[in-house]
Scaffold this motif. Structure first.
Motif, PDB file in Angstrom:
ATOM      1  N   ASP A 146     -28.895  22.158  24.164  1.00 29.21           N
ATOM      2  CA  ASP A 146     -28.364  20.994  23.465  1.00 29.21           C
ATOM      3  C   ASP A 146     -28.160  21.398  22.007  1.00 29.21           C
ATOM      4  O   ASP A 146     -29.087  21.359  21.185  1.00 29.21           O
ATOM      5  CB  ASP A 146     -29.334  19.822  23.570  1.00 29.21           C
ATOM      6  CG  ASP A 146     -28.737  18.517  23.056  1.00 29.21           C
ATOM      7  OD1 ASP A 146     -27.750  18.580  22.294  1.00 29.21           O
ATOM      8  OD2 ASP A 146     -29.246  17.445  23.419  1.00 29.21           O
ATOM      9  N   TRP A 147     -26.940  21.820  21.676  1.00 28.86           N
ATOM     10  CA  TRP A 147     -26.672  22.337  20.341  1.00 28.86           C
ATOM     11  C   TRP A 147     -26.780  21.256  19.280  1.00 28.86           C
ATOM     12  O   TRP A 147     -27.186  21.518  18.140  1.00 28.86           O
ATOM     13  CB  TRP A 147     -25.286  22.973  20.309  1.00 28.86           C
ATOM     14  CG  TRP A 147     -25.122  24.112  21.266  1.00 28.86           C
ATOM     15  CD1 TRP A 147     -24.501  24.090  22.474  1.00 28.86           C
ATOM     16  CD2 TRP A 147     -25.621  25.446  21.091  1.00 28.86           C
ATOM     17  NE1 TRP A 147     -24.568  25.329  23.071  1.00 28.86           N
ATOM     18  CE2 TRP A 147     -25.241  26.179  22.243  1.00 28.86           C
ATOM     19  CE3 TRP A 147     -26.334  26.094  20.087  1.00 28.86           C
ATOM     20  CZ2 TRP A 147     -25.556  27.518  22.413  1.00 28.86           C
ATOM     21  CZ3 TRP A 147     -26.656  27.435  20.248  1.00 28.86           C
ATOM     22  CH2 TRP A 147     -26.274  28.129  21.392  1.00 28.86           C
ATOM     23  N   ARG A 148     -26.431  20.039  19.631  1.00 25.12           N
ATOM     24  CA  ARG A 148     -26.457  18.962  18.645  1.00 25.12           C
ATOM     25  C   ARG A 148     -27.890  18.605  18.256  1.00 25.12           C
ATOM     26  O   ARG A 148     -28.193  18.372  17.078  1.00 25.12           O
ATOM     27  CB  ARG A 148     -25.728  17.731  19.198  1.00 25.12           C
ATOM     28  CG  ARG A 148     -25.566  16.611  18.188  1.00 25.12           C
ATOM     29  CD  ARG A 148     -24.755  15.474  18.793  1.00 25.12           C
ATOM     30  NE  ARG A 148     -23.415  15.909  19.127  1.00 25.12           N
ATOM     31  CZ  ARG A 148     -22.396  15.952  18.291  1.00 25.12           C
ATOM     32  NH1 ARG A 148     -22.577  15.550  17.031  1.00 25.12           N
ATOM     33  NH2 ARG A 148     -21.212  16.360  18.682  1.00 25.12           N
ATOM     34  N   CYS A 149     -28.778  18.573  19.251  1.00 20.18           N
ATOM     35  CA  CYS A 149     -30.184  18.228  18.981  1.00 20.18           C
ATOM     36  C   CYS A 149     -31.035  19.450  18.674  1.00 20.18           C
ATOM     37  O   CYS A 149     -32.193  19.302  18.257  1.00 20.18           O
ATOM     38  CB  CYS A 149     -30.778  17.481  20.173  1.00 20.18           C
ATOM     39  SG  CYS A 149     -29.998  15.887  20.521  1.00 20.18           S
ATOM     40  N   GLY A 150     -30.497  20.645  18.900  1.00 23.32           N
ATOM     41  CA  GLY A 150     -31.270  21.850  18.646  1.00 23.32           C
ATOM     42  C   GLY A 150     -32.416  22.025  19.608  1.00 23.32           C
ATOM     43  O   GLY A 150     -33.524  22.394  19.203  1.00 23.32           O
ATOM     44  N   GLU A 151     -32.162  21.774  20.900  1.00 24.77           N
ATOM     45  CA  GLU A 151     -33.201  21.880  21.929  1.00 24.77           C
ATOM     46  C   GLU A 151     -32.686  22.706  23.094  1.00 24.77           C
ATOM     47  O   GLU A 151     -31.470  22.860  23.288  1.00 24.77           O
ATOM     48  CB  GLU A 151     -33.627  20.492  22.416  1.00 24.77           C
ATOM     49  CG  GLU A 151     -34.333  19.653  21.374  1.00 24.77           C
ATOM     50  CD  GLU A 151     -34.735  18.296  21.904  1.00 24.77           C
ATOM     51  OE1 GLU A 151     -35.609  17.663  21.298  1.00 24.77           O
ATOM     52  OE2 GLU A 151     -34.161  17.856  22.935  1.00 24.77           O
ATOM     53  N   ILE A 152     -33.631  23.194  23.887  1.00 28.94           N
ATOM     54  CA  ILE A 152     -33.296  23.978  25.063  1.00 28.94           C
ATOM     55  C   ILE A 152     -34.185  23.536  26.215  1.00 28.94           C
ATOM     56  O   ILE A 152     -35.387  23.281  26.028  1.00 28.94           O
ATOM     57  CB  ILE A 152     -33.461  25.496  24.785  1.00 28.94           C
ATOM     58  CG1 ILE A 152     -33.009  26.315  25.991  1.00 28.94           C
ATOM     59  CG2 ILE A 152     -34.886  25.842  24.393  1.00 28.94           C
ATOM     60  CD1 ILE A 152     -32.952  27.812  25.697  1.00 28.94           C
ATOM     61  N   VAL A 153     -33.610  23.391  27.387  1.00 33.14           N
ATOM     62  CA  VAL A 153     -34.342  22.984  28.586  1.00 33.14           C
ATOM     63  C   VAL A 153     -34.788  24.244  29.324  1.00 33.14           C
ATOM     64  O   VAL A 153     -33.980  25.137  29.588  1.00 33.14           O
ATOM     65  CB  VAL A 153     -33.478  22.107  29.506  1.00 33.14           C
ATOM     66  CG1 VAL A 153     -34.226  21.761  30.788  1.00 33.14           C
ATOM     67  CG2 VAL A 153     -33.064  20.834  28.777  1.00 33.14           C
ATOM     68  N   VAL A 154     -36.072  24.311  29.643  1.00 28.30           N
ATOM     69  CA  VAL A 154     -36.651  25.464  30.323  1.00 28.30           C
ATOM     70  C   VAL A 154     -37.115  25.023  31.701  1.00 28.30           C
ATOM     71  O   VAL A 154     -37.896  24.070  31.826  1.00 28.30           O
ATOM     72  CB  VAL A 154     -37.830  26.062  29.524  1.00 28.30           C
ATOM     73  CG1 VAL A 154     -38.418  27.251  30.263  1.00 28.30           C
ATOM     74  CG2 VAL A 154     -37.367  26.470  28.134  1.00 28.30           C
ATOM     75  N   ARG A 155     -36.626  25.707  32.736  1.00 25.31           N
ATOM     76  CA  ARG A 155     -37.044  25.426  34.119  1.00 25.31           C
ATOM     77  C   ARG A 155     -38.111  26.436  34.502  1.00 25.31           C
ATOM     78  O   ARG A 155     -37.819  27.591  34.760  1.00 25.31           O
ATOM     79  CB  ARG A 155     -35.844  25.515  35.056  1.00 25.31           C
ATOM     80  CG  ARG A 155     -34.811  24.429  34.821  1.00 25.31           C
ATOM     81  CD  ARG A 155     -33.612  24.574  35.739  1.00 25.31           C
ATOM     82  NE  ARG A 155     -32.733  23.425  35.647  1.00 25.31           N
ATOM     83  CZ  ARG A 155     -31.824  23.250  34.715  1.00 25.31           C
ATOM     84  NH1 ARG A 155     -31.659  24.185  33.790  1.00 25.31           N
ATOM     85  NH2 ARG A 155     -31.071  22.168  34.685  1.00 25.31           N
ATOM     86  N   GLY A 156     -39.352  25.964  34.531  1.00 23.98           N
ATOM     87  CA  GLY A 156     -40.480  26.855  34.738  1.00 23.98           C
ATOM     88  C   GLY A 156     -41.061  26.786  36.131  1.00 23.98           C
ATOM     89  O   GLY A 156     -40.378  26.468  37.107  1.00 23.98           O
ATOM     90  N   LYS A 157     -42.359  27.091  36.203  1.00 26.32           N
ATOM     91  CA  LYS A 157     -43.055  27.127  37.482  1.00 26.32           C
ATOM     92  C   LYS A 157     -43.146  25.726  38.088  1.00 26.32           C
ATOM     93  O   LYS A 157     -43.180  24.723  37.377  1.00 26.32           O
ATOM     94  CB  LYS A 157     -44.466  27.685  37.290  1.00 26.32           C
ATOM     95  CG  LYS A 157     -44.524  29.172  36.967  1.00 26.32           C
ATOM     96  CD  LYS A 157     -45.967  29.623  36.883  1.00 26.32           C
ATOM     97  CE  LYS A 157     -46.077  31.122  36.679  1.00 26.32           C
ATOM     98  NZ  LYS A 157     -47.497  31.557  36.596  1.00 26.32           N
ATOM     99  N   GLY A 158     -43.229  25.685  39.419  1.00 27.76           N
ATOM    100  CA  GLY A 158     -43.395  24.417  40.108  1.00 27.76           C
ATOM    101  C   GLY A 158     -42.274  23.432  39.864  1.00 27.76           C
ATOM    102  O   GLY A 158     -42.508  22.221  39.849  1.00 27.76           O
ATOM    103  N   ARG A 159     -41.054  23.949  39.656  1.00 29.69           N
ATOM    104  CA  ARG A 159     -39.885  23.096  39.418  1.00 29.69           C
ATOM    105  C   ARG A 159     -40.086  22.170  38.215  1.00 29.69           C
ATOM    106  O   ARG A 159     -39.592  21.041  38.172  1.00 29.69           O
ATOM    107  CB  ARG A 159     -39.554  22.279  40.672  1.00 29.69           C
ATOM    108  CG  ARG A 159     -39.298  23.144  41.901  1.00 29.69           C
ATOM    109  CD  ARG A 159     -38.992  22.333  43.129  1.00 29.69           C
ATOM    110  NE  ARG A 159     -38.809  23.188  44.297  1.00 29.69           N
ATOM    111  CZ  ARG A 159     -38.531  22.744  45.510  1.00 29.69           C
ATOM    112  NH1 ARG A 159     -38.404  21.444  45.721  1.00 29.69           N
ATOM    113  NH2 ARG A 159     -38.385  23.583  46.525  1.00 29.69           N
ATOM    114  N   ARG A 160     -40.816  22.654  37.269  1.00 27.91           N
ATOM    115  CA  ARG A 160     -41.094  21.875  36.067  1.00 27.91           C
ATOM    116  C   ARG A 160     -40.022  22.146  35.023  1.00 27.91           C
ATOM    117  O   ARG A 160     -39.575  23.275  34.852  1.00 27.91           O
ATOM    118  CB  ARG A 160     -42.475  22.262  35.542  1.00 27.91           C
ATOM    119  CG  ARG A 160     -42.839  21.658  34.201  1.00 27.91           C
ATOM    120  CD  ARG A 160     -44.227  22.090  33.770  1.00 27.91           C
ATOM    121  NE  ARG A 160     -44.506  21.732  32.391  1.00 27.91           N
ATOM    122  CZ  ARG A 160     -45.657  21.979  31.785  1.00 27.91           C
ATOM    123  NH1 ARG A 160     -46.627  22.575  32.449  1.00 27.91           N
ATOM    124  NH2 ARG A 160     -45.830  21.632  30.524  1.00 27.91           N
TER     125      ARG A 160
END
Length: 365
Positions: free
Chosen positions: A230-244
């Motif tokens: 999310d370039w506008r908010c300066g965030e990144i979504v991380v898909r980790g263990k256990g579908r988290r």
């Protein structure tokens, strides 16, 4: 390879055969006929595998009719159970399936017959003793978990009568017995010696920045999508263990590395994954490529070879040195259990010396 394909077609015509008659046996006969005709350079059977695979994928040659063995049928049932009932990821199912396949092949075969109903606790111990002799304590603990999963499945589906999961012995190995290996100034040295030009260099530098600055795991880097930033908010979504899924702030230097990578023409325009292979066949990278990137960076920087997880440890240790608490470190590393984060507290020797009691019989330093 086109020349080899043409020779196969000519040979089929001479033999009065059609393309649908082609299989491994006839390819071997074709190669044998070429050798008898005096051809000096003849490909081996393995060299013809890509040709036959292509013809089968194109529907020109029918796929071989293979009857699965009882062991393969049971393993497929186990895979479906892990996916549907347990909700495990593809990589975990692959690891569990490989251990199950090896265990059943070694311990459930009697006189060439597959008899899983005859498994005993002695079979489990024999298999684990062989495994523990060749792997680390952490890997041996993984074998125990994988075996217990298989035995639970076998009992629930009536393959074995006894609950043998309780017969799997635990593996000795204590979480706080050793200090986790880490890096200090070597991380920046590693980044400084990574080239930032060319398609491969720009991609590798972006991968290293994600691992070193955000502590992403290899599989999390491979799963990253274009829409996850999310370039506008300066965030990144991380898909980790256990579908988290977790949202992390995107540091400016990491964002600049990603922008530099995305500014180059992408080899596969319709791919939504962030990182793609630079050589054909173009597609999403695999998780093990992240380890290769870190290994190449260590070789260029003249440092001992380490894996991506060592950079994750280094990030935690650096946050600890700068006064971050274990809760904050656990949130960045996305630990579900604070006890896991507590492992990194042991590397802050300066803080530990302040609370350490002097050894009996010695003066306090």
């Amino acid at each position: 390879m086109l020349k080899d394909l043409g020779q196969v077609g000519l040979w089929l015509s001479e033999q009065g055969l059609d393309a649908t008659d082609l299989d491994e046996g006839r390819l071997k006969q074709h190669l044998s006929d070429l050798q008898e005709a005096g051809r000096r350079r003849v490909a081996g059977p393995r060299g013809m595998v890509p040709l036959l695979t292509f013809l089968r994928e194109a529907g020109v040659v029918p796929a071989p009719q293979v009857t699965p063995s009882p062991a393969e049928v049971l393993l497929e049932r186990y895979r479906c159970w892990m996916e549907v009932e347990r909700g495990l990821s593809a990589s975990t199912m692959l690891r569990y399936g490989n251990t199950a396949r090896r265990f059943l092949a070694e311990q459930a075969m009697t006189d060439g017959k597959f008899v899983p109903e005859g498994l005993t606790g002695a079979d489990l111990n024999a298999f684990l003793l062989r495994e523990c002799a060749r792997v680390s304590a952490g890997s041996a603990k993984g074998r125990v978990a994988e075996l217990r999963s298989l035995l639970r499945f076998l009992h629930l589906h009536g393959v074995i009568a006894m609950k043998l999961g309780g017969a799997v012995p635990p593996v000795g190995g204590w979480r706080f017995a050793a200090v986790p290996p880490t890096m200090a100034t070597e991380v920046q040295w590693l980044l400084d010696h990574t080239p930032r030009e060319g398609t491969v260099g720009v991609r590798d530098y972006a991968i290293l920045m994600l691992v070193a600055r955000l502590g992403l795991r290899s599989i999390e880097v491979a799963r990253l999508l274009l829409d996850d930033v999310d370039w506008r908010c300066g965030e990144i979504v991380v898909r980790g263990k256990g579908r988290r899924e977790d949202r992390l702030p995107l540091p400016a230097d990491v964002g600049e590395a990603l922008v530099a990578y995305l500014s180059d023409p992408r080899p596969c325009l319709d791919a939504r994954h962030m990182f793609l292979t630079c050589k054909a066949p173009h597609g999403p990278i695999r998780a093990d490529l992240v380890g290769d990137v870190v290994e190449r960076a260590c070789r260029r920087a003249g440092l001992p070879k380490v894996g991506p997880h060592r950079l994750r440890h280094a990030l935690a240790a650096d946050m600890l040195r700068h006064g971050a608490g274990l809760t904050a470190i656990g949130q960045v590393l996305r630990h579900q259990d604070l006890a896991t984060t507590a492992l990194y507290a042991k590397v802050d020797f300066v803080a530990l010396r302040a609370v350490a009691q002097p050894w009996p019989g010695t003066e306090a330093a």
